[in-house]
Design a protein around this motif. Structure first.
Motif, short mmCIF file in Angstrom:
data_model
loop_
_atom_site.label_atom_id
_atom_site.label_comp_id
_atom_site.label_asym_id
_atom_site.label_seq_id
_atom_site.Cartn_x
_atom_site.Cartn_y
_atom_site.Cartn_z
N ILE A 72 0.80 -1.18 0.10
CA ILE A 72 -0.08 0.09 0.09
C ILE A 72 0.83 1.26 -0.01
O ILE A 72 0.83 2.10 -0.68
N ILE A 73 2.04 1.01 1.04
CA ILE A 73 2.73 2.52 0.88
C ILE A 73 3.31 2.55 -0.60
O ILE A 73 3.50 3.73 -0.94
N ALA A 74 3.93 1.49 -1.08
CA ALA A 74 4.57 1.75 -2.66
C ALA A 74 3.48 2.19 -3.48
O ALA A 74 3.93 3.08 -4.38
N LEU A 75 2.20 1.67 -3.51
CA LEU A 75 1.39 2.20 -4.32
C LEU A 75 1.05 3.72 -4.19
O LEU A 75 0.95 4.60 -5.31
N VAL A 76 1.15 4.19 -3.03
CA VAL A 76 0.56 5.70 -2.71
C VAL A 76 1.54 6.39 -3.10
O VAL A 76 1.63 7.48 -3.61
N LEU A 77 2.98 5.89 -2.79
CA LEU A 77 4.31 6.74 -3.54
C LEU A 77 4.13 6.75 -5.09
O LEU A 77 4.78 7.76 -5.55
N PHE A 79 1.74 6.65 -6.90
CA PHE A 79 0.63 7.71 -7.34
C PHE A 79 1.07 9.09 -7.14
O PHE A 79 0.62 9.92 -7.97
N ILE A 80 1.73 9.20 -6.06
CA ILE A 80 2.18 10.83 -5.83
C ILE A 80 3.35 11.08 -6.80
O ILE A 80 3.20 12.29 -7.28
N PHE A 81 4.09 10.11 -7.25
CA PHE A 81 4.99 10.43 -8.21
C PHE A 81 4.61 10.68 -9.57
O PHE A 81 4.62 11.79 -10.19
N LEU A 82 3.35 9.91 -9.84
CA LEU A 82 2.80 10.12 -11.13
C LEU A 82 2.05 11.58 -11.18
O LEU A 82 1.92 12.20 -12.07
N PHE A 83 1.35 11.70 -9.90
CA PHE A 83 0.77 13.20 -9.91
C PHE A 83 1.64 14.43 -9.93
O PHE A 83 1.49 15.31 -10.57
N ILE A 84 2.94 14.15 -9.46
CA ILE A 84 3.95 15.29 -9.52
C ILE A 84 4.48 15.37 -11.06
O ILE A 84 4.63 16.72 -11.13
N ILE A 85 4.71 14.39 -11.59
CA ILE A 85 5.25 14.68 -12.97
C ILE A 85 3.96 14.90 -13.81
O ILE A 85 4.17 14.84 -15.22
N ASP A 86 2.87 14.88 -13.66
CA ASP A 86 1.67 15.30 -14.26
C ASP A 86 1.26 14.10 -15.25
O ASP A 86 1.20 14.37 -16.76
N PHE A 87 1.59 12.95 -14.77
CA PHE A 87 1.05 11.80 -15.77
C PHE A 87 -0.29 12.00 -16.17
O PHE A 87 -1.04 11.73 -15.34
N ASP A 88 -0.70 11.28 -17.37
CA ASP A 88 -2.20 11.33 -17.55
C ASP A 88 -2.63 9.98 -17.54
O ASP A 88 -2.34 9.07 -18.13
#
Length: 95
Positions: A72-77, A79-88
């Motif tokens: 769960i921690i790995a998945l949250v991290l 998704f946070i990384f994908l959000f930061i790099i503005d991944f679609d």
């Protein structure tokens, strides 16, 4: 106090406060309490031997709750990384 004589070091009869009076082991050795139950702790020679011991230790000591928490921690991290790099994320969903 002579010019050519060196001063002698003092000697103390120190016994640790929580030392076992039975004389088991070294009182100055720092040891983890689970070291006796693990194969990965100790003198391992070679990368293949270390890897095999780590895999055996992982297989025998399974903790499903901890595995789930790490996942769960790995998945949250991620998704946070994908959000930061503005991944679609819409490329994964069909219209």
């Amino acid at each position: 106090m002579g010019i050519l004589k060196l001063r002698k070091n003092k000697k103390f009869s120190y016994t640790p406060r929580y030392f076992d009076d039975k004389g088991e082991g070294n009182p100055f050795e720092i040891k983890h309490k689970f070291d006796d139950f693990r194969k990965t702790v100790g003198n391992n020679s070679g990368l293949k031997n270390k890897l095999n011991n780590a895999l055996d230790d992982f297989k025998t000591n399974r903790n499903k709750e901890a595995d789930r928490r790490v996942l769960i921690i790995a998945l949250v991290l991620v998704f946070i990384f994908l959000f930061i790099i503005d991944f679609d994320l819409s490329i994964f969903f069909s219209k």
